[in-house]
Write a protein that holds these residues in place. Structure first.
Motif, PDB file in Angstrom:
ATOM      1  N   UNK A 163      89.221 -22.197-123.964  1.00 36.40           N
ATOM      2  CA  UNK A 163      90.705 -23.397-124.525  1.00 36.40           C
ATOM      3  C   UNK A 163      91.869 -22.941-124.963  1.00 36.40           C
ATOM      4  N   UNK A 164      91.241 -22.243-126.007  1.00 42.63           N
ATOM      5  CA  UNK A 164      92.848 -21.497-126.790  1.00 42.63           C
ATOM      6  C   UNK A 164      93.433 -20.871-126.533  1.00 42.63           C
ATOM      7  N   UNK A 165      93.044 -20.440-125.224  1.00 36.89           N
ATOM      8  CA  UNK A 165      93.616 -18.817-124.886  1.00 36.89           C
ATOM      9  C   UNK A 165      94.389 -19.415-124.125  1.00 36.89           C
ATOM     10  N   UNK A 166      95.422 -19.092-123.575  1.00 36.80           N
ATOM     11  CA  UNK A 166      96.334 -19.561-122.427  1.00 36.80           C
ATOM     12  C   UNK A 166      96.684 -18.537-121.981  1.00 36.80           C
ATOM     13  N   UNK A 167      96.890 -17.437-122.704  1.00 33.49           N
ATOM     14  CA  UNK A 167      97.050 -15.508-121.818  1.00 33.49           C
ATOM     15  C   UNK A 167      95.892 -16.066-120.346  1.00 33.49           C
ATOM     16  N   UNK A 168      94.593 -17.137-121.068  1.00 30.74           N
ATOM     17  CA  UNK A 168      93.405 -17.155-119.378  1.00 30.74           C
ATOM     18  C   UNK A 168      93.963 -18.189-118.314  1.00 30.74           C
ATOM     19  N   UNK A 169      94.421 -18.501-117.349  1.00 30.31           N
ATOM     20  CA  UNK A 169      94.754 -18.790-115.734  1.00 30.31           C
ATOM     21  C   UNK A 169      94.032 -18.953-115.247  1.00 30.31           C
ATOM     22  N   UNK A 170      92.759 -18.592-115.000  1.00 28.19           N
ATOM     23  CA  UNK A 170      91.512 -19.442-114.208  1.00 28.19           C
ATOM     24  C   UNK A 170      90.210 -18.856-114.891  1.00 28.19           C
ATOM     25  N   UNK A 171      89.058 -19.815-114.583  1.00 31.98           N
ATOM     26  CA  UNK A 171      88.289 -19.612-115.512  1.00 31.98           C
ATOM     27  C   UNK A 171      86.509 -19.597-113.886  1.00 31.98           C
ATOM     28  N   UNK A 172      85.929 -18.433-114.112  1.00 28.41           N
ATOM     29  CA  UNK A 172      85.859 -17.708-112.522  1.00 28.41           C
ATOM     30  C   UNK A 172      83.968 -18.383-113.313  1.00 28.41           C
ATOM     31  N   UNK A 173      82.566 -19.297-112.425  1.00 31.74           N
ATOM     32  CA  UNK A 173      81.878 -19.963-113.506  1.00 31.74           C
ATOM     33  C   UNK A 173      80.504 -18.557-112.535  1.00 31.74           C
ATOM     34  N   UNK A 174      79.107 -18.235-113.050  1.00 31.63           N
ATOM     35  CA  UNK A 174      78.188 -16.998-112.197  1.00 31.63           C
ATOM     36  C   UNK A 174      76.846 -17.066-112.334  1.00 31.63           C
ATOM     37  N   UNK A 175      76.408 -16.751-111.744  1.00 33.31           N
ATOM     38  CA  UNK A 175      75.517 -16.921-112.768  1.00 33.31           C
ATOM     39  C   UNK A 175      74.369 -14.950-112.095  1.00 33.31           C
ATOM     40  N   UNK A 176      73.873 -14.532-112.707  1.00 32.54           N
ATOM     41  CA  UNK A 176      73.252 -13.031-112.839  1.00 32.54           C
ATOM     42  C   UNK A 176      72.153 -13.015-112.514  1.00 32.54           C
ATOM     43  N   UNK A 231      73.544 -27.933-111.726  1.00 31.53           N
ATOM     44  CA  UNK A 231      73.867 -28.486-110.499  1.00 31.53           C
ATOM     45  C   UNK A 231      75.094 -29.319-111.218  1.00 31.53           C
ATOM     46  N   UNK A 232      75.544 -30.385-112.169  1.00 37.04           N
ATOM     47  CA  UNK A 232      76.270 -30.396-112.590  1.00 37.04           C
ATOM     48  C   UNK A 232      77.296 -29.463-113.075  1.00 37.04           C
ATOM     49  N   UNK A 233      77.266 -28.338-114.033  1.00 39.14           N
ATOM     50  CA  UNK A 233      78.128 -27.440-113.992  1.00 39.14           C
ATOM     51  C   UNK A 233      78.805 -26.336-112.563  1.00 39.14           C
ATOM     52  N   UNK A 234      78.500 -26.713-111.863  1.00 35.18           N
ATOM     53  CA  UNK A 234      79.009 -26.377-110.700  1.00 35.18           C
ATOM     54  C   UNK A 234      80.040 -27.476-110.131  1.00 35.18           C
ATOM     55  N   UNK A 235      78.966 -28.796-110.340  1.00 36.38           N
ATOM     56  CA  UNK A 235      80.473 -30.056-110.028  1.00 36.38           C
ATOM     57  C   UNK A 235      81.356 -30.298-110.686  1.00 36.38           C
ATOM     58  N   UNK A 236      81.520 -29.199-111.687  1.00 35.64           N
ATOM     59  CA  UNK A 236      82.878 -29.858-112.897  1.00 35.64           C
ATOM     60  C   UNK A 236      83.793 -28.293-112.389  1.00 35.64           C
ATOM     61  N   UNK A 237      83.890 -27.467-111.388  1.00 40.26           N
ATOM     62  CA  UNK A 237      84.989 -26.837-110.818  1.00 40.26           C
ATOM     63  C   UNK A 237      85.857 -27.180-109.754  1.00 40.26           C
ATOM     64  N   UNK A 238      86.705 -26.324-110.110  1.00 36.17           N
ATOM     65  CA  UNK A 238      87.301 -27.417-108.896  1.00 36.17           C
ATOM     66  C   UNK A 238      86.568 -26.536-107.169  1.00 36.17           C
ATOM     67  N   UNK A 239      86.584 -25.915-107.536  1.00 35.95           N
ATOM     68  CA  UNK A 239      86.136 -24.924-106.342  1.00 35.95           C
ATOM     69  C   UNK A 239      84.841 -24.048-105.888  1.00 35.95           C
ATOM     70  N   UNK A 240      84.089 -24.098-105.186  1.00 35.53           N
ATOM     71  CA  UNK A 240      83.148 -23.902-105.172  1.00 35.53           C
ATOM     72  C   UNK A 240      82.794 -23.008-103.585  1.00 35.53           C
ATOM     73  N   UNK A 241      82.382 -21.617-104.828  1.00 38.33           N
ATOM     74  CA  UNK A 241      82.146 -20.677-103.270  1.00 38.33           C
ATOM     75  C   UNK A 241      80.565 -20.788-103.507  1.00 38.33           C
TER      76      UNK A 241
END
Length: 264
Positions: A43-56, A113-123
C-alpha cells in the motif's frame, strides 16, 4: 519476511509467495502477521504497480492452519478480535488500487480460496483446485468470501459452493469465471509475471479509479454516470493520458500492451 512468506519487488512488480510447503502453505499466526506487513508495504510503496500472489511447493494455500487455530485458546470475543484484525489487511487487499494476479497451482482451500477471490486476475494450472470447506468445520466463509464469491459466480452458485463444501477443479473454475486462464505448471510463474509487468505501462490513476468504481456496491445509472464524469475528467488531465495520445499520434507502440498467452 523469511519465516512463512517470500516477498520480492522487481521492476514495479511485487511477488508474494506463501512459503510453508510442508503444510500446503496453510495460514498460521506468524503468516497472518507477515501478510499484514507485506500488504501494508505494498500500500505504501507507490513504485509497486502490480502484485502477484502465489504459493510454493505445488500448493497455493490450504486455508487456516487448524493446529494453530485449535491451540489458540480463544473464546468468542477472542475469535471476533482475531478475525477483525485479519480483516483489516484482507480488506486492504480487496480494495488495493493496483492489479492483483493470483497464480494458483494445487489447492486453494478456505481462506486460500478467499485470497484468490480478492485478486483481479486468476491464472491456474490443471492441478489447481478450489474449495470452501467451512461448513465441514461448522464455520462460515471468511477473509471476505461472503462478499467476493457471489460477485464472481452469482448468488445461487455461491450458495451451492459454500453449502456443499465441494471441491472445484480447474476446468470447472474456468467455466464459472473464477479462473481466467489455465496454463501448464512450468509456465505459471512466467505468465503471472508477464501479466503483472504489463501494468507498469498503464495509467495508475485510471486503474485506481476503475477498481474503485467496480468495487462499489451497485448504484443507479445517474450515480454511475456522475462518477464516470468525475473520473474521466481526472484522467483526461493526467500525464499518462497525454503521453498515450502522443504515442498514438506519433504511431509509436502503446506503453500498455496486454500480453497474450503466446507472448509469455
Amino acid at each position: 519476511m523469511v519465516n512463512t512468506l517470500e516477498f520480492t519487488v522487481a521492476d514495479g512488480v511485487a511477488t508474494l509467495t506463501f512459503n510453508r510447503p510442508a503444510q500446503r502453505n496453510a495460514i498460521d499466526l506468524v503468516m497472518r502477521g507477515e501478510l499484514a506487513q507485506c500488504f501494508a508495504n505494498v500500500q505504501k510503496d507507490r513504485t509497486i504497480r502490480a502484485l502477484v500472489l502465489t504459493g510454493a511447493g505445488g500448493a497455493f494455500c490450504a486455508g487456516g492452519d487448524l493446529r494453530s487455530m485449535q491451540s489458540s485458546g480463544n473464546d468468542g470475543a477472542g475469535w471476533r478480535a482475531r478475525m477483525q484484525d485479519a480483516h483489516q489487511w484482507v480488506g486492504a487487499l480487496i480494495e488495493l488500487d493496483r492489479p492483483v494476479i493470483a497464480a494458483v497451482d494445487g489447492p486453494a482451500y478456505g481462506a486460500g480460496f478467499s485470497l484468490v477471490l480478492a485478486a483481479d486476475f486468476v491464472i491456474a494450472t490443471p492441478a489447481a483446485r478450489f474449495c470452501m470447506p467451512f461448513l465441514k468445520l461448522g464455520l462460515v466463509p471468511d477473509f471476505g468470501a461472503l462478499h467476493t464469491l457471489p460477485r464472481v459466480v452469482g448468488m445461487q452458485r455461491a450458495k451451492e459452493l459454500m453449502l456443499s463444501a465441494r471441491e472445484v477443479a480447474a476446468d470447472e473454475a474456468l467455466r464459472l469465471g473464477i479462473v481466467g486462464e489455465i496454463v501448464p505448471a512450468d509456465r505459471l510463474p512466467a505468465r503471472a509475471q508477464a501479466l503483472a509487468a504489463s501494468f507498469t505501462g498503464a495509467s495508475p490513476l485510471a486503474i485506481s479509479l476503475m477498481k474503485r468504481a467496480l468495487a462499489a456496491e451497485p448504484a443507479n445509472l445517474a450515480a454511475t454516470l456522475e462518477f464516470e464524469a468525475d473520473a474521466q475528467a481526472l484522467c483526461f488531465t493526467s500525464a499518462q493520458h497525454r503521453e498515450a495520445v502522443a504515442r498514438f499520434l506519433d504511431k509509436q507502440p502503446a506503453a500498455f500492451v496486454w500480453p497474450t498467452g503466446e507472448q509469455s
